[in-house]
Design a protein around this motif. Sequence first.
Motif, PDB file in Angstrom:
ATOM      1  N   LEU A   7       0.744  -1.110   0.066  1.00  0.00           N
ATOM      2  CA  LEU A   7       0.129   0.135  -0.128  1.00  0.00           C
ATOM      3  C   LEU A   7       0.922   1.400  -0.007  1.00  0.00           C
ATOM      4  CD1 LEU A   7      -2.509  -1.036   2.784  1.00  0.00           C
ATOM      5  CD2 LEU A   7      -2.596  -1.511   0.572  1.00  0.00           C
ATOM      6  N   VAL A   8       0.661   2.311  -0.895  1.00  0.00           N
ATOM      7  CA  VAL A   8       1.603   3.216  -1.129  1.00  0.00           C
ATOM      8  C   VAL A   8       0.714   4.590  -1.170  1.00  0.00           C
ATOM      9  CG1 VAL A   8       3.298   4.493  -2.286  1.00  0.00           C
ATOM     10  CG2 VAL A   8       3.072   2.099  -2.496  1.00  0.00           C
ATOM     11  N   ASP A   9       0.502   5.138   0.097  1.00  0.00           N
ATOM     12  CA  ASP A   9      -0.184   6.358   0.163  1.00  0.00           C
ATOM     13  C   ASP A   9       0.410   7.199   1.407  1.00  0.00           C
ATOM     14  OD1 ASP A   9      -2.403   8.233   0.836  1.00  0.00           O
ATOM     15  OD2 ASP A   9      -3.771   6.817  -0.308  1.00  0.00           O
ATOM     16  N   ASP A  10       0.090   8.470   1.198  1.00  0.00           N
ATOM     17  CA  ASP A  10       0.905   9.504   2.370  1.00  0.00           C
ATOM     18  C   ASP A  10      -0.084   9.942   3.269  1.00  0.00           C
ATOM     19  OD1 ASP A  10      -0.320  10.990   0.088  1.00  0.00           O
ATOM     20  OD2 ASP A  10       0.894  12.624   1.070  1.00  0.00           O
ATOM     21  N   GLU A  11      -1.461   9.381   3.114  1.00  0.00           N
ATOM     22  CA  GLU A  11      -2.579   9.861   3.921  1.00  0.00           C
ATOM     23  C   GLU A  11      -2.763   8.819   5.154  1.00  0.00           C
ATOM     24  OE1 GLU A  11      -3.923  12.711   4.294  1.00  0.00           O
ATOM     25  OE2 GLU A  11      -2.878  13.543   2.682  1.00  0.00           O
ATOM     26  N   LEU A  51      -0.968  -1.094  -4.618  1.00  0.00           N
ATOM     27  CA  LEU A  51      -1.892  -0.249  -4.596  1.00  0.00           C
ATOM     28  C   LEU A  51      -1.151   1.138  -4.408  1.00  0.00           C
ATOM     29  CD1 LEU A  51      -5.077  -1.754  -2.466  1.00  0.00           C
ATOM     30  CD2 LEU A  51      -4.564  -1.739  -5.063  1.00  0.00           C
ATOM     31  N   LEU A  52      -1.297   2.017  -5.370  1.00  0.00           N
ATOM     32  CA  LEU A  52      -0.538   3.221  -5.314  1.00  0.00           C
ATOM     33  C   LEU A  52      -1.218   4.531  -5.788  1.00  0.00           C
ATOM     34  CD1 LEU A  52       2.525   4.078  -5.817  1.00  0.00           C
ATOM     35  CD2 LEU A  52       2.400   3.681  -8.118  1.00  0.00           C
ATOM     36  N   PHE A  80      -3.607   2.105  -9.405  1.00  0.00           N
ATOM     37  CA  PHE A  80      -3.522   3.412  -9.076  1.00  0.00           C
ATOM     38  C   PHE A  80      -5.047   3.582  -8.336  1.00  0.00           C
ATOM     39  CE2 PHE A  80      -0.555   3.697 -12.623  1.00  0.00           C
ATOM     40  CZ  PHE A  80       0.463   4.631 -11.841  1.00  0.00           C
ATOM     41  N   LEU A  81      -4.918   4.223  -6.994  1.00  0.00           N
ATOM     42  CA  LEU A  81      -5.887   4.908  -6.246  1.00  0.00           C
ATOM     43  C   LEU A  81      -5.670   6.278  -6.324  1.00  0.00           C
ATOM     44  CD1 LEU A  81      -6.035   2.333  -3.576  1.00  0.00           C
ATOM     45  CD2 LEU A  81      -7.593   2.323  -5.507  1.00  0.00           C
ATOM     46  N   VAL A  99      -2.536  -1.421 -14.313  1.00  0.00           N
ATOM     47  CA  VAL A  99      -3.513  -2.220 -14.708  1.00  0.00           C
ATOM     48  C   VAL A  99      -4.785  -1.783 -14.538  1.00  0.00           C
ATOM     49  CG1 VAL A  99      -2.066  -4.461 -14.400  1.00  0.00           C
ATOM     50  CG2 VAL A  99      -3.719  -3.704 -12.688  1.00  0.00           C
ATOM     51  N   ASP A 100      -4.959  -0.704 -13.645  1.00  0.00           N
ATOM     52  CA  ASP A 100      -6.316  -0.171 -13.255  1.00  0.00           C
ATOM     53  C   ASP A 100      -6.086   1.201 -12.455  1.00  0.00           C
ATOM     54  OD1 ASP A 100      -9.136   0.095 -13.134  1.00  0.00           O
ATOM     55  OD2 ASP A 100      -9.144  -2.094 -12.618  1.00  0.00           O
ATOM     56  N   TYR A 101      -7.190   2.036 -12.417  1.00  0.00           N
ATOM     57  CA  TYR A 101      -7.150   3.310 -11.909  1.00  0.00           C
ATOM     58  C   TYR A 101      -8.395   3.519 -11.440  1.00  0.00           C
ATOM     59  CZ  TYR A 101      -5.803   8.204 -11.559  1.00  0.00           C
ATOM     60  OH  TYR A 101      -5.258   9.432 -11.317  1.00  0.00           O
ATOM     61  N   LEU A 102      -8.318   3.507  -9.814  1.00  0.00           N
ATOM     62  CA  LEU A 102      -9.736   3.521  -9.100  1.00  0.00           C
ATOM     63  C   LEU A 102      -9.792   5.129  -8.366  1.00  0.00           C
ATOM     64  CD1 LEU A 102     -10.050   0.076  -7.583  1.00  0.00           C
ATOM     65  CD2 LEU A 102     -11.287   0.836  -9.428  1.00  0.00           C
ATOM     66  N   LYS A 103     -10.813   5.418  -8.407  1.00  0.00           N
ATOM     67  CA  LYS A 103     -11.130   7.015  -7.711  1.00  0.00           C
ATOM     68  C   LYS A 103     -11.267   6.824  -6.160  1.00  0.00           C
ATOM     69  CE  LYS A 103     -14.875  10.317  -7.569  1.00  0.00           C
ATOM     70  NZ  LYS A 103     -15.487   9.998  -6.452  1.00  0.00           N
ATOM     71  N   LYS A 104     -10.645   7.624  -5.603  1.00  0.00           N
ATOM     72  CA  LYS A 104     -10.936   7.818  -4.201  1.00  0.00           C
ATOM     73  C   LYS A 104     -12.059   8.845  -3.809  1.00  0.00           C
ATOM     74  CE  LYS A 104      -6.021   7.566  -2.461  1.00  0.00           C
ATOM     75  NZ  LYS A 104      -5.029   8.416  -2.080  1.00  0.00           N
ATOM     76  N   PRO A 105     -12.854   8.663  -2.847  1.00  0.00           N
ATOM     77  CA  PRO A 105     -12.955   7.195  -1.937  1.00  0.00           C
ATOM     78  C   PRO A 105     -13.335   6.170  -2.915  1.00  0.00           C
ATOM     79  CG  PRO A 105     -14.738   8.740  -1.729  1.00  0.00           C
ATOM     80  CD  PRO A 105     -13.831   9.594  -2.505  1.00  0.00           C
TER      81      PRO A 105
END
Length: 123
Positions: A7-11, A51-52, A80-81, A99-105
């Motif tokens: 998991l790669v996220d700064d939040e 998950l980036l 990508f998230l 391979v994919d790109y998902l919107k947060k939230p």
Amino acid sequence: MKIKVLLVDDEPHNLDILRIVLTALSYELYEAVCGQDALRMVDEYAPDLILLDVMLPDISGFEVCKQLKERSGFTTPIIFLSANVQAEAIEKGLSIGGVDYLKKPFDFDLLEKKISLALANAK
């Protein structure tokens, strides 16, 4: 053997949510809060999936993906998230190797399906 997910996220809040959801699905999790940590952890843990987030404090998720994809033999799927869902960002993420790109939230059921699909296609 458990599937390893980086998991790669700064939040911290985003990592907390992902940790809860993915731990319940029995994934083995590793966490990075910046791009450089993510690159190092890929070498250290050899995750089965990444998950980036796109917006990171040091280098962008796009740059992380590009650097990983330039490595000989690198085949780990990257999803990508991001809150940035402009068409250009999605196109860039997919064109550089995501391979994919998902919107947060994100919707948890959709995330689970996208992860399963990415892992199945990676075999």
